[in-house]
Design a protein around this motif. Structure first.
Motif, PDB file in Angstrom:
ATOM      1  N   PRO A 186       0.834  -1.212   0.000  1.00 17.95           N
ATOM      2  CA  PRO A 186       0.000   0.000   0.000  1.00 17.95           C
ATOM      3  C   PRO A 186       0.865   1.256   0.000  1.00 17.95           C
ATOM      4  N   GLU A 187       0.445   2.239  -0.783  1.00 18.20           N
ATOM      5  CA  GLU A 187       1.206   3.483  -0.847  1.00 18.20           C
ATOM      6  C   GLU A 187       0.972   4.319   0.410  1.00 18.20           C
ATOM      7  N   SER A 188       1.934   5.148   0.721  1.00 15.97           N
ATOM      8  CA  SER A 188       1.798   6.019   1.875  1.00 15.97           C
ATOM      9  C   SER A 188       0.878   7.187   1.547  1.00 15.97           C
ATOM     10  N   ALA A 189       0.132   7.638   2.545  1.00 11.33           N
ATOM     11  CA  ALA A 189      -0.711   8.811   2.360  1.00 11.33           C
ATOM     12  C   ALA A 189       0.168  10.053   2.279  1.00 11.33           C
ATOM     13  N   ALA A 190      -0.335  11.071   1.600  1.00 13.39           N
ATOM     14  CA  ALA A 190       0.449  12.285   1.378  1.00 13.39           C
ATOM     15  C   ALA A 190      -0.308  13.511   1.876  1.00 13.39           C
ATOM     16  N   ALA A 191       0.460  14.492   2.317  1.00 13.65           N
ATOM     17  CA  ALA A 191      -0.075  15.827   2.614  1.00 13.65           C
ATOM     18  C   ALA A 191       0.369  16.724   1.469  1.00 13.65           C
ATOM     19  N   ARG A 274       0.625  20.227  10.122  1.00  8.95           N
ATOM     20  CA  ARG A 274      -0.613  19.676  10.685  1.00  8.95           C
ATOM     21  C   ARG A 274      -0.741  18.188  10.400  1.00  8.95           C
ATOM     22  N   HIS A 275      -0.060  17.724   9.360  1.00  7.75           N
ATOM     23  CA  HIS A 275      -0.205  16.328   8.938  1.00  7.75           C
ATOM     24  C   HIS A 275       1.148  15.618   8.965  1.00  7.75           C
ATOM     25  N   ARG A 276       1.836  15.777  10.058  1.00  6.72           N
ATOM     26  CA  ARG A 276       3.111  15.075  10.214  1.00  6.72           C
ATOM     27  C   ARG A 276       2.865  13.566  10.115  1.00  6.72           C
ATOM     28  N   GLY A 277       3.808  12.873   9.503  1.00  7.90           N
ATOM     29  CA  GLY A 277       3.650  11.436   9.302  1.00  7.90           C
ATOM     30  C   GLY A 277       3.201  11.101   7.894  1.00  7.90           C
ATOM     31  N   LEU A 278       2.621  12.069   7.180  1.00  6.86           N
ATOM     32  CA  LEU A 278       2.256  11.870   5.784  1.00  6.86           C
ATOM     33  C   LEU A 278       3.388  12.394   4.892  1.00  6.86           C
ATOM     34  N   LEU A 279       3.440  11.884   3.669  1.00 10.12           N
ATOM     35  CA  LEU A 279       4.448  12.355   2.728  1.00 10.12           C
ATOM     36  C   LEU A 279       4.144  13.804   2.355  1.00 10.12           C
ATOM     37  N   GLU A 317      11.394  31.099   3.319  1.00 11.70           N
ATOM     38  CA  GLU A 317      10.203  30.286   3.592  1.00 11.70           C
ATOM     39  C   GLU A 317      10.275  28.973   2.818  1.00 11.70           C
ATOM     40  N   LEU A 318      10.793  29.015   1.595  1.00  9.67           N
ATOM     41  CA  LEU A 318      10.981  27.780   0.827  1.00  9.67           C
ATOM     42  C   LEU A 318      11.925  26.833   1.565  1.00  9.67           C
ATOM     43  N   ASP A 319      12.998  27.356   2.091  1.00 19.22           N
ATOM     44  CA  ASP A 319      13.936  26.527   2.845  1.00 19.22           C
ATOM     45  C   ASP A 319      13.265  25.923   4.080  1.00 19.22           C
ATOM     46  N   ALA A 320      12.388  26.696   4.723  1.00 21.36           N
ATOM     47  CA  ALA A 320      11.676  26.180   5.890  1.00 21.36           C
ATOM     48  C   ALA A 320      10.752  25.024   5.504  1.00 21.36           C
ATOM     49  N   VAL A 321      10.105  25.138   4.347  1.00 25.89           N
ATOM     50  CA  VAL A 321       9.251  24.046   3.853  1.00 25.89           C
ATOM     51  C   VAL A 321      10.100  22.809   3.566  1.00 25.89           C
ATOM     52  N   LEU A 322      11.250  23.001   2.950  1.00 26.64           N
ATOM     53  CA  LEU A 322      12.130  21.872   2.640  1.00 26.64           C
ATOM     54  C   LEU A 322      12.630  21.202   3.906  1.00 26.64           C
ATOM     55  N   ARG A 323      12.868  21.984   4.960  1.00 33.17           N
ATOM     56  CA  ARG A 323      13.313  21.388   6.223  1.00 33.17           C
ATOM     57  C   ARG A 323      12.240  20.507   6.851  1.00 33.17           C
ATOM     58  N   GLU A 324      10.987  20.720   6.472  1.00 30.84           N
ATOM     59  CA  GLU A 324       9.913  19.841   6.945  1.00 30.84           C
ATOM     60  C   GLU A 324       9.910  18.511   6.204  1.00 30.84           C
ATOM     61  N   GLY A 325      10.826  18.351   5.239  1.00 30.07           N
ATOM     62  CA  GLY A 325      10.907  17.108   4.478  1.00 30.07           C
ATOM     63  C   GLY A 325      10.094  17.105   3.213  1.00 30.07           C
ATOM     64  N   ALA A 326       9.528  18.248   2.837  1.00 32.15           N
ATOM     65  CA  ALA A 326       8.654  18.307   1.658  1.00 32.15           C
ATOM     66  C   ALA A 326       9.461  18.289   0.376  1.00 32.15           C
ATOM     67  N   GLU A 327       8.885  17.654  -0.629  1.00 32.15           N
ATOM     68  CA  GLU A 327       9.379  17.796  -1.992  1.00 32.15           C
ATOM     69  C   GLU A 327       8.566  18.902  -2.645  1.00 32.15           C
ATOM     70  N   VAL A 328       9.240  19.868  -3.248  1.00 38.58           N
ATOM     71  CA  VAL A 328       8.569  21.032  -3.834  1.00 38.58           C
ATOM     72  C   VAL A 328       8.769  21.030  -5.340  1.00 38.58           C
ATOM     73  N   THR A 329       7.672  21.118  -6.077  1.00 39.25           N
ATOM     74  CA  THR A 329       7.718  21.201  -7.531  1.00 39.25           C
ATOM     75  C   THR A 329       7.183  22.550  -7.978  1.00 39.25           C
ATOM     76  N   PHE A 330       7.966  23.283  -8.745  1.00 42.71           N
ATOM     77  CA  PHE A 330       7.533  24.525  -9.362  1.00 42.71           C
ATOM     78  C   PHE A 330       7.121  24.227 -10.802  1.00 42.71           C
ATOM     79  N   VAL A 331       5.891  24.581 -11.154  1.00 40.39           N
ATOM     80  CA  VAL A 331       5.416  24.466 -12.530  1.00 40.39           C
ATOM     81  C   VAL A 331       5.355  25.876 -13.092  1.00 40.39           C
ATOM     82  N   LEU A 332       6.258  26.194 -14.006  1.00 37.57           N
ATOM     83  CA  LEU A 332       6.387  27.549 -14.531  1.00 37.57           C
ATOM     84  C   LEU A 332       5.640  27.675 -15.856  1.00 37.57           C
ATOM     85  N   LEU A 333       4.800  28.694 -15.932  1.00 37.83           N
ATOM     86  CA  LEU A 333       3.942  28.885 -17.095  1.00 37.83           C
ATOM     87  C   LEU A 333       4.427  30.012 -18.002  1.00 37.83           C
ATOM     88  N   ALA A 334       5.619  30.505 -17.778  1.00 36.80           N
ATOM     89  CA  ALA A 334       6.172  31.571 -18.607  1.00 36.80           C
ATOM     90  C   ALA A 334       7.686  31.455 -18.599  1.00 36.80           C
TER      91      ALA A 334
END
Length: 373
Positions: A186-191, A274-279, A317-334
């Protein structure tokens, strides 16, 4: 105002079978019908107009929403006065909204548009861990294919099962019961947090509707196939705010100044915490570099060209998000010099991926990134 949503997602009209009027709408209709009954027309023409108004309102109250278009607000004011005009305003306000079921249908239509019309890979979370983009560790076992199965068929296991069946008894080369899929853990749940740029440039470039459709499609995908995930949609202009499906559809596309990605990332970080434990996953959809940030007193600070402090605060703030273990994807439209400079800054960070898209590719790209674990 409901007519503006009828071509919102393209294809078949998701509102072709509208829900019955709400209690608020019915109260406004009853008030108008009472005013019609109490009216004292000055002429036969006015009496006919009142009869036609009563007929349209009665049909609307019975569920024929299109009947409201037969009523002229200026004529209604002339016949029923200020009270009638006020009741019609209340009816318009109630009729503008969409019911939860209609919002779900809009999301499902948007999801079909992405998966079928735009060639995105349908099914479960597509990722690199298994054949055909399945997710989770493969156990080595194979399971019979079931209707609505998200996982792709395993050709080798299917052929082997068909051969074994034919060895036991004669029959056609392939039967439905031969179909096999690979079993996975089973796949892990994600936030997941989807951040959507609502700035002036998104409106002028006609990118806003594509972004809203993408968000509706993502919400529909999570609701119908991955309810264990926790998804937040945030819109950011001068400030950032969490958006419900109703707010996504009703957004007036005003030319909001500023691109406050700093505030949006802050809301995303709170969602992840708020959803620690989720991806933790954060998806950013934008067509420009940040031009606003929150100061220490909580006020939004906008500057064009972007102030160095805005870029510094956003990257912090981006660095703070990354320190939470998040993977961040930027989708650039220009693609412009300032955005390329900002892109270079974020690409240096571990855990950040940057992809390019346009209005047509936005939905497939975002859903593909969401599916990858």
């Amino acid at each position: 105002m409901r007519h503006r949503y009828r071509a919102y997602t393209g294809g078949p009209d998701p509102l072709a079978e509208p829900d019955p009027p709400t209690d608020a709408e019915l109260r406004a209709v009853d008030e108008l019908l009472a005013l019609v009954a109490a009216a004292d027309p000055d002429s036969d023409a006015d009496r006919e107009a009142l009869d036609a108004l009563a007929d349209a309102l009665s049909r609307y109250g019975s569920g024929e929403r299109a009947a409201l278009a037969e009523t002229d607000p200026s004529e209604l004011r002339r016949l029923l006065g200020p009270e009638g005009a006020a009741a019609r305003t209340r009816l318009d306000a109630a009729d503008h909204g969409l019911s939860p079921r209609e919002l779900r249908r809009l999301g499902e239509a948007a999801l079909r548009d992405v998966e079928r019309g735009r060639g995105a890979r349908p099914g479960g979370h597509a990722g690199p861990s298994g054949p055909g983009g399945t997710t989770g560790e493969m156990t080595g076992a194979f399971l019979p294919y079931e209707a609505e199965e998200d996982r792709p068929l395993d050709a080798s296991a299917t052929a082997r099962e068909a051969a074994l069946r034919r060895a036991r008894s004669a029959g056609p080369p392939l039967l439905p019961e031969d179909l096999r899929v690979a079993e996975t853990e089973p796949e892990s749940a994600a936030a997941v947090c989807l951040l959507i740029d609502l700035s002036h440039s998104m409106v002028t470039r006609s990118l806003h509707e594509a972004a809203a459709r993408t968000a509706l499609a993502l919400l529909a995908l999570v609701r119908t196939r991955h309810p264990q995930d926790r998804v937040q949609v945030v819109g950011f202009g001068e400030r950032a705010v969490e958006l419900t499906p109703a707010a996504l559809v009703a957004h007036d596309r005003s030319e909001a100044p500023g691109t406050n990605l700093h505030h949006a990332l802050r809301l995303a970080r709170a969602h992840v915490r708020r959803h620690r434990g989720l991806l933790p996953r954060v998806l950013v959809v934008t067509d420009g570099e940040p031009t606003a940030h929150l100061s220490e007193d909580g006020r939004a600070r906008f500057a064009w060209p972007p102030a160095p402090r805005t870029v510094e605060a956003t990257l912090a703030e981006l660095d703070a998000v990354l320190r939470e273990g998040a993977e961040v994807t930027f989708v650039l439209l220009a693609d412009d010099p300032r955005l390329r400079a900002f892109r270079a800054l974020v690409e240096r960070r571990r855990g950040v991926r940057v992809v390019d898209a346009d209005a047509d590719l936005l939905g497939p790209v975002v859903l593909d990134r969401y599916r990858r674990r």
